[in-house]
Write a protein that holds these residues in place. Structure first.
Motif, PDB file in Angstrom:
ATOM      1  N   ALA B  21       0.828  -1.217   0.000  1.00 29.49           N
ATOM      2  CA  ALA B  21       0.000   0.000   0.000  1.00 29.49           C
ATOM      3  C   ALA B  21       0.859   1.263   0.000  1.00 29.49           C
ATOM      4  O   ALA B  21       0.497   2.280  -0.597  1.00 29.49           O
ATOM      5  N   GLU B  27      -3.079   2.091  -8.421  1.00 29.78           N
ATOM      6  CA  GLU B  27      -4.221   2.212  -7.518  1.00 29.78           C
ATOM      7  C   GLU B  27      -4.872   0.863  -7.234  1.00 29.78           C
ATOM      8  O   GLU B  27      -5.215   0.548  -6.091  1.00 29.78           O
ATOM      9  N   ARG B  30      -2.784  -1.280  -4.960  1.00 29.82           N
ATOM     10  CA  ARG B  30      -2.840  -0.730  -3.600  1.00 29.82           C
ATOM     11  C   ARG B  30      -4.182  -1.065  -2.948  1.00 29.82           C
ATOM     12  O   ARG B  30      -4.247  -1.362  -1.757  1.00 29.82           O
ATOM     13  N   LEU B  31      -5.249  -1.011  -3.759  1.00 27.89           N
ATOM     14  CA  LEU B  31      -6.574  -1.323  -3.209  1.00 27.89           C
ATOM     15  C   LEU B  31      -6.638  -2.768  -2.744  1.00 27.89           C
ATOM     16  O   LEU B  31      -7.152  -3.070  -1.654  1.00 27.89           O
ATOM     17  N   ALA B  34      -4.746  -2.788   0.396  1.00 30.53           N
ATOM     18  CA  ALA B  34      -5.217  -1.910   1.475  1.00 30.53           C
ATOM     19  C   ALA B  34      -6.493  -2.418   2.136  1.00 30.53           C
ATOM     20  O   ALA B  34      -6.695  -2.218   3.333  1.00 30.53           O
ATOM     21  N   LEU B  35      -7.332  -3.061   1.356  1.00 30.89           N
ATOM     22  CA  LEU B  35      -8.617  -3.484   1.918  1.00 30.89           C
ATOM     23  C   LEU B  35      -8.445  -4.499   3.052  1.00 30.89           C
ATOM     24  O   LEU B  35      -9.020  -4.315   4.131  1.00 30.89           O
ATOM     25  N   LEU B  37      -5.742  -4.898   4.796  1.00 32.57           N
ATOM     26  CA  LEU B  37      -4.977  -4.217   5.845  1.00 32.57           C
ATOM     27  C   LEU B  37      -5.871  -3.295   6.679  1.00 32.57           C
ATOM     28  O   LEU B  37      -5.731  -3.198   7.893  1.00 32.57           O
ATOM     29  N   ALA B  38      -6.792  -2.607   5.997  1.00 32.93           N
ATOM     30  CA  ALA B  38      -7.599  -1.614   6.691  1.00 32.93           C
ATOM     31  C   ALA B  38      -8.728  -2.244   7.496  1.00 32.93           C
ATOM     32  O   ALA B  38      -9.111  -1.719   8.538  1.00 32.93           O
ATOM     33  N   PHE B  40      -9.965  -6.180   7.346  1.00 33.53           N
ATOM     34  CA  PHE B  40     -10.088  -7.583   7.719  1.00 33.53           C
ATOM     35  C   PHE B  40      -8.992  -8.059   8.674  1.00 33.53           C
ATOM     36  O   PHE B  40      -9.276  -8.764   9.646  1.00 33.53           O
ATOM     37  N   ALA B  94      -0.660   2.983   7.920  1.00 32.93           N
ATOM     38  CA  ALA B  94      -0.117   1.636   7.703  1.00 32.93           C
ATOM     39  C   ALA B  94       0.535   1.114   8.980  1.00 32.93           C
ATOM     40  O   ALA B  94       0.314  -0.035   9.384  1.00 32.93           O
TER      41      ALA B  94
END
Lengths: 610, 257
Positions: B21, B27, B30-31, B34-35, B37-38, B40, B94
């Motif tokens: 990320a 993009e 990263r998505l 990131a999903l 990581l943010a 789950f 992060a």
């Protein structure tokens, strides 16, 4: 006769073959949802082309998504995992209906306001930036913080991050409802059906999935309630484990949305009190009541002081309006009528009939279920609360007749519908218990479910705004955007961070995607200043004193409508779509510099004078 | 977290997702990183820590993972806000999410006391007809999203042209005049810019396709005696007698405006 019937339904052999060679039920439902979504996208595409398509295609799509899944959720002998997957599919597929309606930009009234908050957090790297249109939102930064996390980590815009975040919230809502209802009823069959019935809430299809703080906080609230229900029956060694999601969820709700945090306190208090009526020993709920109340109060005092000033006039007006309507001092509000100043297409009589039928159906199911829940489950605090909130839902329907209370009633419904759908599911399952005319009754249940979901959607969103309008269209092989969006892009590129006064729709677009500040509505009397045909002398000093740099004069009547005012003008869609030219010329006569002119919209520079 | 396969994988995934990320330029990549990581991974780690040493069924586990993950984002933003100099940045997010995930996983491992026996895996058996159905349903959903996000012609929609005028930021003796077409078809225009009542008229002809913009730098002479009115007028070539758009400004003596 009996033999003929058996042959007609065929059926065992054919069914066996289908089961052996056809797709599994879950995959069949996936296909139905896919087809339904495609129909919805097609109906929206026709509408975006600027025509006047029949909405039948759209409603057929909704029914194709909701009814087969809802019907299968009501069946016995469906494994728990499949039912759980169906509930997730149900929630996400109906959420996708909103996504295919608005795939380019946020266009619902509250969405640009929250998108602006998220953009501010992403730009300045901290919270609590002032919001010029709805100042109270800056005191509740939970949604903006969560969105900015996704924006920072992915590089996406607030629109992309917001769509994903609200999608996750919708998934959480349906899964939490399922877990909550399963725990309280002891039946995952009833829980699945209750989730499907919850989709009949007037705010489920659109309002509840707009990019707004309540769309995130409500699912977390249901998850907290589900955790609370689990804690009540947990083994003593595991009771403390459930405190973690309850406390974390409560904190998230408190910093995300005012009304939801207060609703959480009230519900937890009611559960604690109802628990005292029950003879069965339960884990002590009071620490959570006190924690939620203290956290909400502390947040109100420390970070969100403007909440009182924001909520109290709304509730006060709702109360007064209800009193006036009841006493006959004020005429009751006509149902299915918009408060918009723009010319609005009336809801057809058939749609009104479906909505009224939905209320009737859900009322019958509630009555049928109430007796059963009361008889079997009233020992459970949750069941008791569900019965009371279901009954309260019908009381709030009366608020729809009071001109300034209908919105309060509508907003309360998404909380009260949780209890209503639980009790109604009992009634629905009682209706389809085995016995004479069982198949007919099952078919009637499917029809009733469709009616409730479609009726709820019609009640919750204006008829003429159900489908997408032209916002970004192709012309000559290239893309062009509507006039308000064009203005917002220009502001974003040339005048970012300036302060504007504008009509509702324009102001929201200036906020996001424009990225500048804009005041609208009653603030600084903008609602009065913009349509008047001559200036009285007080207007410009007032705007100047509040550091407004530019005023946006928009001749489109729809500009004052935050739902309908973002799109291309389509002749024939309104009888008289423009304000008199004097409404715009009054600023030229001052004279003020005209900085931007796109025909219907002219931007005047308040500092540009001879 | 050694010995706890799920927790070890959660920690490794969190660190890997954070690196992707932060470092990846695309993009979509990263998505995808990131999903988890943010939402789950922190959610799963927190639930594991809270409920160790017990196992939750998949329904409750998924619900709680989502609820705790989303709640962590809301509350985490508030925590980062306390950092000096604006704490809500890619790096800090992060780091926070990795710390939450690893910390909660470590706590879960301590509470579990001894490594779990991994559950025997159920093999996912998808019949060909089901696989075909899933692919078809995915194609339908993607088709719906593609149809929704394709701008379509709307012949009834009224197009427009925007004309704007701003003083140039760096030069005081010129202004910028822009014309943006959002008309339904190609359009030819005549642009006239006049500075002062008696000043020269600068005239331009231009043709724009839909969605096209032209910006002109127009030199202006500011009168020394008082403010100079600058007006830009736009005419369409197919109706040259009718004023189509007009913008104006006053330039003050001694400065651009």
């Amino acid at each position: 006769m009996r033999a003929v019937k058996t042959k007609a339904f065929g059926a065992p052999e054919a069914r066996r073959r289908l089961a052996a060679h056809g797709p599994s039920p879950l995959v069949a439902l996936l296909l139905c949802s896919g087809f339904g979504l495609l129909l919805c996208a097609w109906a929206n595409a026709l509408s975006r082309e600027g025509g006047d398509p029949t909405q039948l295609l759209y409603w057929a799509g909704i029914l194709l998504i909701a009814v087969p899944t809802g019907y299968r959720l009501s069946l016995r002998d469906v494994p728990l995992r499949e039912r759980f997957a169906m509930v997730a599919l149900f929630g996400l597929a109906l959420y996708a209906v909103k996504v295919v309606r608005d795939p380019f930009l946020f266009t619902f009234a509250d969405e640009p306001i929250h998108a602006y908050n998220a953009e501010q957090v992403a730009r300045h790297h901290d919270l609590f930036h002032e919001n010029p249109i709805l100042p109270v939102t800056s005191g509740y930064p939970g949604l903006a913080a969560a969105t900015s996390a996704l924006m920072s980590l992915t590089g996406m815009s607030s629109f992309g991050a917001g769509v994903i975040l609200i999608g996750l919230a919708r998934l959480l809502l349906v899964l939490s409802l399922f877990v909550l209802f399963t725990r309280v009823s002891g039946s995952h069959r009833l829980a699945g059906l209750a989730v499907a019935i919850y989709a009949g809430s007037s705010n489920f299809l659109y309002w509840g999935v707009q990019y707004s703080y309540e769309s995130l906080s409500l699912p977390i609230l249901v998850a907290v309630l589900a955790a609370f229900a689990e804690r009540e029956v947990a083994a003593p060694a595991r009771v403390r484990s459930w405190a973690v999601p309850i406390v974390l969820g409560t904190l998230a709700i408190v910093i995300t949305h005012h009304l939801t945090s207060y609703a959480l306190v009230v519900i937890l208090l009611a559960l604690a009190l109802a628990g005292r009526l029950s003879r069965k020993p339960r884990p002590n709920p009071w620490p959570f009541v006190i924690f939620a109340a203290a956290a909400s109060l502390a947040w109100l005092l420390i970070a969100a002081g403007s909440t009182v000033g924001y909520l109290s006039p709304v509730l006060e007006e709702a109360f007064t309006s209800t009193l006036h309507t009841v006493s006959g001092e004020a005429a009751p509000r006509a149902l299915f009528q918009s408060s918009s100043t723009a010319a609005v297409t009336e809801t057809p009589w058939l749609a009104r009939l479906v909505t009224l039928a939905a209320v009737g159906v859900i009322g019958l199911a509630f009555l049928l279920g109430f007796r059963r829940v009361w008889k079997r489950r009233r020992e459970l605090p949750f069941a008791l609360i569900f019965c009371v909130s279901g009954a309260a839902f019908f009381a709030t329907l009366a608020l729809r007749f009071a001109p300034k209370a209908w919105e309060t009633g509508n907003r309360a419904s998404e909380f009260l519908f949780i209890g209503l759908s639980f009790v109604a599911a009992y009634g629905a399952l009682r209706f389809v218990r085995r016995g004479p005319r069982w198949r007919e009754r099952k078919a009637a249940l499917a029809a009733a479910l469709g009616t409730v979901i479609v009726g709820g959607a019609i009640a919750g969103w204006p008829w003429d705004a159900q489908l997408a309008q032209p916002l970004r269209i192709s012309a000559g092989g290239r893309e062009i955007e509507s006039e308000p969006v064009g203005l917002a892009r220009w502001v974003g590129e040339y005048l970012p961070r300036r302060k504007f006064a504008a009509a509702d729709a324009d102001a929201r677009m200036i906020l996001a995607p424009g990225g500048a500040r804009a005041k609208t509505g009653d603030a600084l009397a903008i609602k009065t200043i913009l349509p008047e045909e001559a200036l009285g002398g007080w207007e410009l000093p007032l705007l100047h004193d509040h550091h407004v740099g530019y005023i946006v004069a928009d001749r489109r009547r729809a500009a004052t409508d935050a739902v309908r005012g973002n799109f291309f003008l389509v002749p024939g869609s309104e009888e008289d779509p423009l304000l008199p030219i004097e409404a715009m010329h009054k600023f030229s006569e001052v004279p003020l510099g005209r900085t931007y002119d796109s025909g219907s919209i002219v931007v005047f520079d308040l500092g540009d004078r001879p | 977290v050694r010995g706890h396969r799920d927790l070890r994988r959660t920690c490794v995934a969190a660190i890997a997702c954070a690196l992707v990320a932060i470092l990846a330029p695309w993009e979509l990549v990263r998505l995808i990183a990131a999903l988890p990581l943010a939402v789950f991974l922190p959610g799963y780690a927190i639930v594991s820590a809270a409920f160790a040493p017990y196992r939750l069924d998949p329904q409750r586990l998924l619900m709680l993972t989502l609820a705790c993950g989303l709640s962590t984002l809301c509350v985490g933003g508030l925590l980062l806000d306390f950092l000096p100099g604006g704490g809500l940045r890619t790096g800090t997010w992060a780091v926070l999410l990795v710390l939450v995930t690893v910390g909660a996983a470590r706590f879960a491992a301590l509470r579990r006391s001894r490594p779990r026996k991994p559950k025997p895996r159920r093999r996912l058996r998808l019949r060909p007809v089901d696989a075909l159905g899933v692919v078809l349903a995915a194609a339908l959903a993607i088709g719906a999203l593609a149809l929704a996000s394709t701008p379509l012609p709307a012949e009834n929609a009224v197009g427009y042209t925007a004309l704007w005028l701003l003083p140039e930021q760096e030069a005081t003796d010129s202004i910028e005049v822009g014309v943006t077409s959002a008309e339904q078809g190609p359009q030819e225009y005549r642009l006239r810019v006049r500075a002062g009542e008696e000043g020269n008229v600068e005239s331009y002809r231009l043709a724009l396709d839909p969605g096209e913009e032209r910006v002109f730098r127009v030199p202006v002479e500011v009168e020394a005696s008082g403010p100079t009115r600058v007006a830009a007028s736009l005419y369409r070539e197919d109706d040259p007698g009718a004023l189509y758009r007009r913008v104006t400004t006053w330039l003050q003596p001694g400065e651009g405006r």
